[in-house]
Motif scaffolding. Structure first.
Motif, mmCIF file in Angstrom:
data_model
loop_
_atom_site.group_PDB
_atom_site.id
_atom_site.type_symbol
_atom_site.label_atom_id
_atom_site.label_comp_id
_atom_site.label_asym_id
_atom_site.label_seq_id
_atom_site.Cartn_x
_atom_site.Cartn_y
_atom_site.Cartn_z
ATOM 1 N N LEU A 39 0.791 -1.166 0.174
ATOM 2 C CA LEU A 39 0.043 -0.050 0.145
ATOM 3 C C LEU A 39 0.648 1.240 -0.057
ATOM 4 C CD1 LEU A 39 -2.862 -1.062 2.462
ATOM 5 C CD2 LEU A 39 -2.919 -0.638 -0.149
ATOM 6 N N VAL A 40 1.822 1.226 0.649
ATOM 7 C CA VAL A 40 3.016 2.484 0.533
ATOM 8 C C VAL A 40 3.340 2.791 -0.596
ATOM 9 C CG1 VAL A 40 5.077 3.203 1.449
ATOM 10 C CG2 VAL A 40 3.483 2.190 3.150
ATOM 11 N N LEU A 42 1.873 1.439 -3.526
ATOM 12 C CA LEU A 42 0.824 1.897 -4.349
ATOM 13 C C LEU A 42 0.608 3.425 -4.005
ATOM 14 C CD1 LEU A 42 -1.344 1.035 -6.572
ATOM 15 C CD2 LEU A 42 -2.681 0.694 -4.190
ATOM 16 N N ALA A 43 0.635 3.873 -2.927
ATOM 17 C CA ALA A 43 0.291 5.425 -2.735
ATOM 18 C C ALA A 43 1.508 6.148 -3.193
ATOM 19 C CB ALA A 43 0.253 5.482 -1.158
ATOM 20 N N ASP A 44 2.782 5.864 -3.194
ATOM 21 C CA ASP A 44 3.602 6.434 -3.833
ATOM 22 C C ASP A 44 3.608 6.765 -5.322
ATOM 23 O OD1 ASP A 44 6.096 8.135 -3.518
ATOM 24 O OD2 ASP A 44 7.218 6.127 -4.466
ATOM 25 N N LEU A 46 0.651 6.318 -6.880
ATOM 26 C CA LEU A 46 -0.571 7.166 -7.418
ATOM 27 C C LEU A 46 -0.343 8.624 -7.055
ATOM 28 C CD1 LEU A 46 -3.235 4.889 -5.905
ATOM 29 C CD2 LEU A 46 -2.936 5.157 -8.420
ATOM 30 N N PHE A 47 0.421 9.008 -5.802
ATOM 31 C CA PHE A 47 0.489 10.340 -5.351
ATOM 32 C C PHE A 47 2.057 10.652 -5.559
ATOM 33 C CE2 PHE A 47 -3.207 8.504 -3.364
ATOM 34 C CZ PHE A 47 -4.167 9.586 -3.786
ATOM 35 N N LYS A 50 4.512 14.258 -3.841
ATOM 36 C CA LYS A 50 5.118 14.365 -2.640
ATOM 37 C C LYS A 50 6.481 15.113 -2.871
ATOM 38 C CE LYS A 50 7.519 10.160 -2.159
ATOM 39 N NZ LYS A 50 8.473 9.398 -1.665
#
Length: 127
Positions: A39-40, A42-44, A46-47, A50
């Motif tokens: 999930l970390v 995937l979030a990196d 998708l977004f 940062k």
């Protein structure tokens, strides 16, 4: 005829070994760790913005603090006075296009006298 019953032979107390499996606990921990790591990642993906945070250079923009109402009743009275001044006064709404406003009472009398183009009059049926 009283018979004496002897208590059955009881094994000494010990912990239950069938309650939990160490293998299941380790496997569950590994699965949770892999899921959180996935999930970390995937979030990196998708977004990716940062990295924009690192691009900001000081001095940072000053953001105004929220203004608290010290006297809500006075604020509401001042707001009402401004609104009534607009409703009952003359002024420009958009000077570039020649749009202005007139007092509401005068506007209502004028509409009652002249009507609105394309608006049905009493007794007249619409299309």
């Amino acid at each position: 005829m009283s018979e004496r019953h002897e208590p059955p032979e009881v094994a000494p107390p010990r912990h239950e070994t069938r309650d939990i499996s160490l293998r299941a606990v380790i496997a569950g921990g590994v699965v949770i760790g892999v899921a959180v790591g996935g999930l970390v990642i995937l979030a990196d993906m998708l977004f990716p913005q940062k990295s924009l945070d690192r691009l900001l250079k000081p001095p940072f923009p000053v953001i105004a603090e929220p203004a608290l109402q010290s006297d809500p009743a006075a604020d509401m009275a001042a707001f009402h006075a401004r609104e009534m001044a607009t409703l009952n006064g003359f002024g420009w709404t958009d000077p570039a296009h020649g749009a202005g406003h007139i007092p509401i009472e005068q506007a209502m009398r004028q509409i009652a006298r002249e009507g609105i183009n394309g608006w049905p009059v009493d007794g007249e049926s619409g299309p």
